[in-house]
Each structure stands twice: as C-alpha cells, then as structure tokens.
Design a protein around this motif. Structure first.
Motif, PDB file in Angstrom:
ATOM      1  N   GLY A  85       0.826  -1.197   0.000  1.00  0.00           N
ATOM      2  CA  GLY A  85       0.000   0.000   0.000  1.00  0.00           C
ATOM      3  C   GLY A  85       0.856   1.241   0.000  1.00  0.00           C
ATOM      4  N   LYS A  86       0.251   2.335   0.418  1.00  0.00           N
ATOM      5  CA  LYS A  86       0.932   3.624   0.458  1.00  0.00           C
ATOM      6  C   LYS A  86       0.751   4.277   1.821  1.00  0.00           C
ATOM      7  N   ILE A  87       1.644   5.200   2.135  1.00  0.00           N
ATOM      8  CA  ILE A  87       1.511   6.028   3.324  1.00  0.00           C
ATOM      9  C   ILE A  87       1.298   7.456   2.844  1.00  0.00           C
ATOM     10  N   LEU A  88       0.123   7.980   3.124  1.00  0.00           N
ATOM     11  CA  LEU A  88      -0.237   9.329   2.704  1.00  0.00           C
ATOM     12  C   LEU A  88      -0.290  10.212   3.940  1.00  0.00           C
ATOM     13  N   PRO A  94      -3.818   0.814   2.676  1.00  0.00           N
ATOM     14  CA  PRO A  94      -3.495  -0.456   2.032  1.00  0.00           C
ATOM     15  C   PRO A  94      -4.112  -0.559   0.644  1.00  0.00           C
ATOM     16  N   GLN A  95      -3.447  -1.345  -0.205  1.00  0.00           N
ATOM     17  CA  GLN A  95      -3.957  -1.631  -1.545  1.00  0.00           C
ATOM     18  C   GLN A  95      -4.327  -3.096  -1.702  1.00  0.00           C
ATOM     19  N   ALA A  96      -3.553  -3.987  -1.061  1.00  0.00           N
ATOM     20  CA  ALA A  96      -3.831  -5.416  -1.173  1.00  0.00           C
ATOM     21  C   ALA A  96      -3.270  -6.149   0.036  1.00  0.00           C
ATOM     22  N   PHE A  97      -4.008  -7.166   0.475  1.00  0.00           N
ATOM     23  CA  PHE A  97      -3.574  -8.049   1.553  1.00  0.00           C
ATOM     24  C   PHE A  97      -3.910  -9.477   1.139  1.00  0.00           C
TER      25      PHE A  97
END
Length: 266
Positions: A85-88, A94-97
């Motif tokens: 994922g990303k940290i904004l 998260p994008q995928a788990f």
C-alpha cells in the motif's frame, strides 16, 4: 491458524509483525526485519518472520507464520502473508492483503483489495458457510471504508512515544470488522536484536462491529473480559512506532507475542 483463532491471531500473529513495516518517505529504499514468537503458558506455539521494503510513499511486506513446539501436535499450520500500500501523510492506505495458509491438509486463502482507503473486493477460500440471519451481524454499507488490513492495523505514526496511544483503529480481516482502541498504560524499555531503548505500552480494547456471530463466547470474552496490552517501540528516527511485545488474555490463558528481532537492515 489465522482463521481458526479468528480474533486473536488476526490481531496478534498477523498484525503485530508489522514492526518490520515502514519508515518516513525517503528517496532510497529502506528494509526492515522482524522475528516473533507466540507463546501460551510459557510454551512456544507459533513463530513469524517478516521482511518489509519501503521506498517513497509505497510499502510492501511479506512473511511466514507457522505453528511451533507443542502446537504442531494439535494444529500443524503454516502460511505466508503479504501486504502492500501507500503512506499518505500519517495515514496508512493499504492496496492489497493476502494470506495463504495450510492447516493439516486444508488449504485456505484470504485476499482483500482496497482503493482510496475502502475495501473493493474480498475473496475467502474455502467460501464461508451460509450464516444464520438470526445470529449473524452482517457488514453494512459504511463498514469497509477507511479500514486497515491485519498487517497495517497496529502501525502508528506519531510525533513521540507520548502520542502513540489514545487512538482507535478500524480493522478488517476478510470477514470481521472490529475497532481496536489504544489507551495509555505505561512507559518502559526493552532490549532485543536490533533495538535497545524506550517503549510505551497501551491497553488495547476490542469491539466487534460486523461480520461476526452474536453470542460467540470467544469474542464476548475478548470484548468484555480480556486484558490486552501492546508495547510499541520506534523504528529509528522515522516517526513510525510498531509493536515489539504484546499479551492477550483468552478464556484458557494468556497468549504472549515477543519480538526476538526488530531492526533495520541494509
């Protein structure tokens, strides 16, 4: 093991090893490693190893979890877990788990996809059995927005140890939505491979929201009676704080999760 001990393992075995997760944005890649032991009444019952990689605002984590010690006689489970994922700003997104695991001869998969902080798809194999509408609390339309997967649920962005506790996290493991609330308990210090220094311990409360069966004794115990404590340590000077030790009370005793390694690597 992940599904069979639904709440405990989802919160501790999957979520706590994110101590190897992420750092503040940087132009060069950074990597971390974490190794954990799960014990019950002083006996080792599971082990987990995680590696994570971070560059810019993106993170990727992968790891393995397996039964250990006497637990292999009753529930020989092993699996792999990954999350990206990303940290904004100071928010995990998260994008995928995905969790692939095998208990005995039974293979299972949990796959969750996200977009803009909301769950867009969930796949669970084997497919859950039909639920009794009289006792099942279904997921609602807003339950899967602004949620975190098990790998990202307990990673904290804070200005200091004093500001780690005092927050609520929306948690989703592929079936159940729950809230994890952290309140301040104490400060201390710890020494493990890769880290020696100050820590903060938060008391963690558990509140099931949806995706569970009413009257389930294990969940009622976690909500109303369990003593759950999570100790956080900083990842260098990144502003990220992650679990390094935890205990959770169950109906039959206390589970303890301890890091044996908690360090940045080249």
């Amino acid at each position: 093991m992940l599904r069979s001990s639904h709440a405990v393992v989802a919160m501790l075995v999957a979520a706590l090893p994110t101590s190897a997760l992420a750092a503040a944005p940087a132009a060069t890649a950074q990597s971390f490693k974490g190794e954990y032991t799960v014990s019950f009444l002083g006996l080792s019952v599971a082990k987990a190893k995680f590696s994570s990689h971070y560059q810019g605002d993106s993170y990727f984590i992968d790891g393995t979890v397996s039964s250990a010690g006497i637990a292999t006689l009753f529930d020989d489970t092993s699996g792999t877990i990954s999350s990206k994922g990303k940290i904004l700003g100071q928010q995990m997104q998260p994008q995928a788990f995905r969790a692939d695991y095998k208990s005995g001869k039974k293979a299972s998969v949990v796959d969750i996809r996200f977009a803009n902080g909301a769950v867009t798809a969930t796949q669970v194999i084997p497919e859950p059995k039909k639920r009794n509408p009289k006792t099942w609390i279904p997921l609602g339309g807003n339950d899967l927005t602004s949620v975190l997967d098990p790998m990202a649920a307990t990673v904290i962005h804070a200005d200091s140890l004093d500001k780690v506790c005092g927050r609520k996290v929306k948690f989703y493991d592929g079936e159940m939505r729950a809230d994890l609330t952290l309140t301040y308990a104490s400060k201390g210090s710890i020494s493990v491979k890769g880290y020696k220094g100050d820590t903060v311990t938060c008391k963690m409360s558990f509140e099931p929201v949806a995706g569970y069966r009413k009257g389930r004794k294990a969940l009622n115990y976690l909500k109303n009676k369990s003593q759950m404590m999570v100790t956080f340590a900083p990842l260098g000077q990144t502003g990220v704080y992650a679990p390094i030790h935890a205990t959770v009370g169950t109906q039959i005793g206390t589970l303890t999760v301890s890091a044996g390694r908690f360090e940045a690597v080249e």
